[in-house]
Design a protein around this motif. Sequence first.
Motif, PDB file in Angstrom:
ATOM      1  N   SER A   9     -41.048  65.201  49.759  1.00 20.42           N
ATOM      2  CA  SER A   9     -41.124  66.229  48.721  1.00 20.42           C
ATOM      3  C   SER A   9     -40.520  65.747  47.406  1.00 20.42           C
ATOM      4  CB  SER A   9     -40.446  67.505  49.191  1.00 20.42           C
ATOM      5  OG  SER A   9     -39.074  67.267  49.404  1.00 20.42           O
ATOM      6  N   SER A  10     -39.688  64.716  47.438  1.00 20.14           N
ATOM      7  CA  SER A  10     -39.092  64.219  46.201  1.00 20.14           C
ATOM      8  C   SER A  10     -40.008  63.249  45.454  1.00 20.14           C
ATOM      9  CB  SER A  10     -37.748  63.547  46.505  1.00 20.14           C
ATOM     10  OG  SER A  10     -37.961  62.390  47.285  1.00 20.14           O
ATOM     11  N   ILE A  11     -41.108  62.789  46.086  1.00 17.18           N
ATOM     12  CA  ILE A  11     -42.051  61.883  45.429  1.00 17.18           C
ATOM     13  C   ILE A  11     -42.981  62.718  44.560  1.00 17.18           C
ATOM     14  CG2 ILE A  11     -43.913  60.216  45.776  1.00 17.18           C
ATOM     15  CD1 ILE A  11     -42.623  59.550  48.472  1.00 17.18           C
ATOM     16  N   PRO A  12     -43.114  62.356  43.280  1.00 12.83           N
ATOM     17  CA  PRO A  12     -44.015  63.119  42.407  1.00 12.83           C
ATOM     18  C   PRO A  12     -45.453  63.102  42.939  1.00 12.83           C
ATOM     19  CG  PRO A  12     -42.747  61.501  41.151  1.00 12.83           C
ATOM     20  CD  PRO A  12     -42.463  61.268  42.591  1.00 12.83           C
ATOM     21  N   ILE A  13     -46.169  64.207  42.737  1.00 13.89           N
ATOM     22  CA  ILE A  13     -47.542  64.347  43.225  1.00 13.89           C
ATOM     23  C   ILE A  13     -48.436  63.263  42.652  1.00 13.89           C
ATOM     24  CG2 ILE A  13     -49.592  65.837  43.152  1.00 13.89           C
ATOM     25  CD1 ILE A  13     -47.693  68.209  43.378  1.00 13.89           C
ATOM     26  N   GLU A  14     -48.267  62.929  41.386  1.00 19.22           N
ATOM     27  CA  GLU A  14     -49.104  61.911  40.753  1.00 19.22           C
ATOM     28  C   GLU A  14     -49.008  60.573  41.490  1.00 19.22           C
ATOM     29  OE1 GLU A  14     -46.499  63.307  38.678  1.00 19.22           O
ATOM     30  OE2 GLU A  14     -47.800  65.023  38.363  1.00 19.22           O
ATOM     31  N   GLU A  15     -47.794  60.238  41.951  1.00 21.05           N
ATOM     32  CA  GLU A  15     -47.590  58.982  42.646  1.00 21.05           C
ATOM     33  C   GLU A  15     -48.262  58.980  44.018  1.00 21.05           C
ATOM     34  OE1 GLU A  15     -43.780  56.557  43.520  1.00 21.05           O
ATOM     35  OE2 GLU A  15     -43.461  57.614  41.632  1.00 21.05           O
ATOM     36  N   CYS A  16     -48.261  60.092  44.726  1.00 20.56           N
ATOM     37  CA  CYS A  16     -48.868  60.192  46.046  1.00 20.56           C
ATOM     38  C   CYS A  16     -50.385  60.080  45.978  1.00 20.56           C
ATOM     39  CB  CYS A  16     -48.506  61.531  46.702  1.00 20.56           C
ATOM     40  SG  CYS A  16     -46.773  61.684  47.097  1.00 20.56           S
ATOM     41  N   GLU A  17     -50.983  60.602  44.932  1.00 20.37           N
ATOM     42  CA  GLU A  17     -52.427  60.629  44.827  1.00 20.37           C
ATOM     43  C   GLU A  17     -53.002  59.394  44.151  1.00 20.37           C
ATOM     44  OE1 GLU A  17     -53.416  64.317  42.979  1.00 20.37           O
ATOM     45  OE2 GLU A  17     -52.643  65.481  44.654  1.00 20.37           O
ATOM     46  N   TYR A  18     -52.181  58.484  43.690  1.00 21.99           N
ATOM     47  CA  TYR A  18     -52.643  57.297  42.986  1.00 21.99           C
ATOM     48  C   TYR A  18     -53.340  56.350  43.971  1.00 21.99           C
ATOM     49  CZ  TYR A  18     -52.537  53.010  40.285  1.00 21.99           C
ATOM     50  OH  TYR A  18     -52.885  51.865  39.632  1.00 21.99           O
ATOM     51  N   ASP A  19     -54.538  55.963  43.654  1.00 18.48           N
ATOM     52  CA  ASP A  19     -55.334  55.068  44.495  1.00 18.48           C
ATOM     53  C   ASP A  19     -55.155  53.637  43.997  1.00 18.48           C
ATOM     54  OD1 ASP A  19     -57.168  53.757  46.007  1.00 18.48           O
ATOM     55  OD2 ASP A  19     -58.914  54.786  45.186  1.00 18.48           O
ATOM     56  N   ARG A  20     -54.309  52.875  44.659  1.00 20.33           N
ATOM     57  CA  ARG A  20     -54.002  51.511  44.222  1.00 20.33           C
ATOM     58  C   ARG A  20     -55.184  50.561  44.432  1.00 20.33           C
ATOM     59  NH1 ARG A  20     -48.224  52.230  46.513  1.00 20.33           N
ATOM     60  NH2 ARG A  20     -47.167  52.856  44.610  1.00 20.33           N
ATOM     61  N   VAL A  21     -55.968  50.798  45.471  1.00 18.07           N
ATOM     62  CA  VAL A  21     -57.102  49.923  45.754  1.00 18.07           C
ATOM     63  C   VAL A  21     -58.139  50.004  44.634  1.00 18.07           C
ATOM     64  CG1 VAL A  21     -59.000  49.461  47.356  1.00 18.07           C
ATOM     65  CG2 VAL A  21     -56.741  50.023  48.236  1.00 18.07           C
ATOM     66  N   SER A  22     -58.390  51.191  44.129  1.00 18.45           N
ATOM     67  CA  SER A  22     -59.382  51.356  43.064  1.00 18.45           C
ATOM     68  C   SER A  22     -58.967  50.691  41.763  1.00 18.45           C
ATOM     69  CB  SER A  22     -59.660  52.833  42.815  1.00 18.45           C
ATOM     70  OG  SER A  22     -60.306  53.384  43.933  1.00 18.45           O
ATOM     71  N   SER A  23     -57.691  50.447  41.601  1.00 15.82           N
ATOM     72  CA  SER A  23     -57.239  49.793  40.371  1.00 15.82           C
ATOM     73  C   SER A  23     -57.385  48.266  40.437  1.00 15.82           C
ATOM     74  CB  SER A  23     -55.785  50.170  40.074  1.00 15.82           C
ATOM     75  OG  SER A  23     -54.926  49.642  41.067  1.00 15.82           O
ATOM     76  N   LEU A  24     -57.724  47.741  41.613  1.00 16.82           N
ATOM     77  CA  LEU A  24     -57.906  46.292  41.746  1.00 16.82           C
ATOM     78  C   LEU A  24     -59.206  45.855  41.089  1.00 16.82           C
ATOM     79  CD1 LEU A  24     -56.913  45.829  45.500  1.00 16.82           C
ATOM     80  CD2 LEU A  24     -55.572  45.156  43.502  1.00 16.82           C
ATOM     81  N   PRO A  25     -59.254  44.626  40.571  1.00 17.00           N
ATOM     82  CA  PRO A  25     -60.515  44.109  40.012  1.00 17.00           C
ATOM     83  C   PRO A  25     -61.555  43.918  41.125  1.00 17.00           C
ATOM     84  CG  PRO A  25     -58.652  42.682  39.441  1.00 17.00           C
ATOM     85  CD  PRO A  25     -58.140  43.718  40.379  1.00 17.00           C
ATOM     86  N   ASP A  26     -62.820  43.991  40.760  1.00 18.43           N
ATOM     87  CA  ASP A  26     -63.914  43.835  41.724  1.00 18.43           C
ATOM     88  C   ASP A  26     -63.814  42.539  42.508  1.00 18.43           C
ATOM     89  OD1 ASP A  26     -64.846  46.238  40.847  1.00 18.43           O
ATOM     90  OD2 ASP A  26     -66.615  45.438  39.828  1.00 18.43           O
ATOM     91  N   SER A  27     -63.434  41.459  41.842  1.00 18.66           N
ATOM     92  CA  SER A  27     -63.371  40.158  42.527  1.00 18.66           C
ATOM     93  C   SER A  27     -62.355  40.169  43.668  1.00 18.66           C
ATOM     94  CB  SER A  27     -63.042  39.045  41.536  1.00 18.66           C
ATOM     95  OG  SER A  27     -61.786  39.287  40.927  1.00 18.66           O
ATOM     96  N   ILE A  28     -61.256  40.870  43.493  1.00 15.79           N
ATOM     97  CA  ILE A  28     -60.238  40.936  44.554  1.00 15.79           C
ATOM     98  C   ILE A  28     -60.722  41.823  45.694  1.00 15.79           C
ATOM     99  CG2 ILE A  28     -57.896  41.736  45.112  1.00 15.79           C
ATOM    100  CD1 ILE A  28     -57.009  40.596  42.448  1.00 15.79           C
ATOM    101  N   ILE A  29     -61.374  42.934  45.364  1.00 16.37           N
ATOM    102  CA  ILE A  29     -61.918  43.805  46.413  1.00 16.37           C
ATOM    103  C   ILE A  29     -62.971  43.046  47.219  1.00 16.37           C
ATOM    104  CG2 ILE A  29     -63.254  45.900  46.870  1.00 16.37           C
ATOM    105  CD1 ILE A  29     -61.827  47.158  44.443  1.00 16.37           C
ATOM    106  N   CYS A  30     -63.836  42.286  46.542  1.00 14.23           N
ATOM    107  CA  CYS A  30     -64.845  41.484  47.253  1.00 14.23           C
ATOM    108  C   CYS A  30     -64.184  40.445  48.148  1.00 14.23           C
ATOM    109  CB  CYS A  30     -65.785  40.796  46.268  1.00 14.23           C
ATOM    110  SG  CYS A  30     -66.966  41.932  45.534  1.00 14.23           S
ATOM    111  N   HIS A  31     -63.097  39.854  47.675  1.00 13.89           N
ATOM    112  CA  HIS A  31     -62.384  38.865  48.497  1.00 13.89           C
ATOM    113  C   HIS A  31     -61.812  39.535  49.749  1.00 13.89           C
ATOM    114  CE1 HIS A  31     -60.204  35.232  49.430  1.00 13.89           C
ATOM    115  NE2 HIS A  31     -59.094  35.949  49.558  1.00 13.89           N
ATOM    116  N   ILE A  32     -61.257  40.718  49.604  1.00 13.48           N
ATOM    117  CA  ILE A  32     -60.724  41.452  50.752  1.00 13.48           C
ATOM    118  C   ILE A  32     -61.855  41.799  51.720  1.00 13.48           C
ATOM    119  CG2 ILE A  32     -59.651  43.634  51.469  1.00 13.48           C
ATOM    120  CD1 ILE A  32     -58.055  43.481  48.766  1.00 13.48           C
ATOM    121  N   LEU A  33     -62.985  42.261  51.184  1.00 16.21           N
ATOM    122  CA  LEU A  33     -64.127  42.625  52.029  1.00 16.21           C
ATOM    123  C   LEU A  33     -64.703  41.421  52.771  1.00 16.21           C
ATOM    124  CD1 LEU A  33     -66.034  45.137  49.709  1.00 16.21           C
ATOM    125  CD2 LEU A  33     -64.716  45.664  51.765  1.00 16.21           C
ATOM    126  N   SER A  34     -64.523  40.233  52.227  1.00 11.54           N
ATOM    127  CA  SER A  34     -65.076  39.036  52.874  1.00 11.54           C
ATOM    128  C   SER A  34     -64.428  38.745  54.220  1.00 11.54           C
ATOM    129  CB  SER A  34     -64.955  37.825  51.952  1.00 11.54           C
ATOM    130  OG  SER A  34     -63.616  37.386  51.871  1.00 11.54           O
TER     131      SER A  34
END
Length: 159
Positions: A9-34
């Motif tokens: 409950s002490s963690i701000p709502i904005e921090e809980c809902e932040y999607d860190r994966v979506s902020s990654l560049p496409d090239s890194i997401i593709c590397h992870i998917l590989s």
Amino acid sequence: MSKSKKQRSSIPIEECEYDRVSSLPDSIICHILSFLPTKDTVATSILSKRWKPLCISVLTLDFTDHTIFTEITTICSHIYSVLLSCDNTLPILSFRLKCCFRLDEPNNFTQLIIAAIQRRTETLELNMLFHTFDMKLASNIFTCRKFTVLKLKLLILST
């Protein structure tokens, strides 16, 4: 109130809902998917509009089927559809096919592997129990100069 509930409950709502994966560049997401099997990589395309083109940019194709005696026409049509959806201007870095077939039509399989070779595949790994492949396929595999890695397991060469 328990300690864990107090901490959450002490963690701000904005921090809980932040999607860190979506902020990654496409090239890194593709590397992870590989690192995923191709079936799982394709499944990620339903996550969002941004993810749909990412699965076709993954240049590592892993078709691992643990079902024994799978029907080859089903597997071939699935692999063809993935090959056709990939960006054909880029080489396939790795193509792995691991499964067990009862082979009624060897031409389907031969044409599939030749199609992967023509896409300038760098690493080809075939691990297929009970498959006999023909001389046409063998000559394409053994004369291809693009391979940096070639792994063949449990294959029987026929004349």
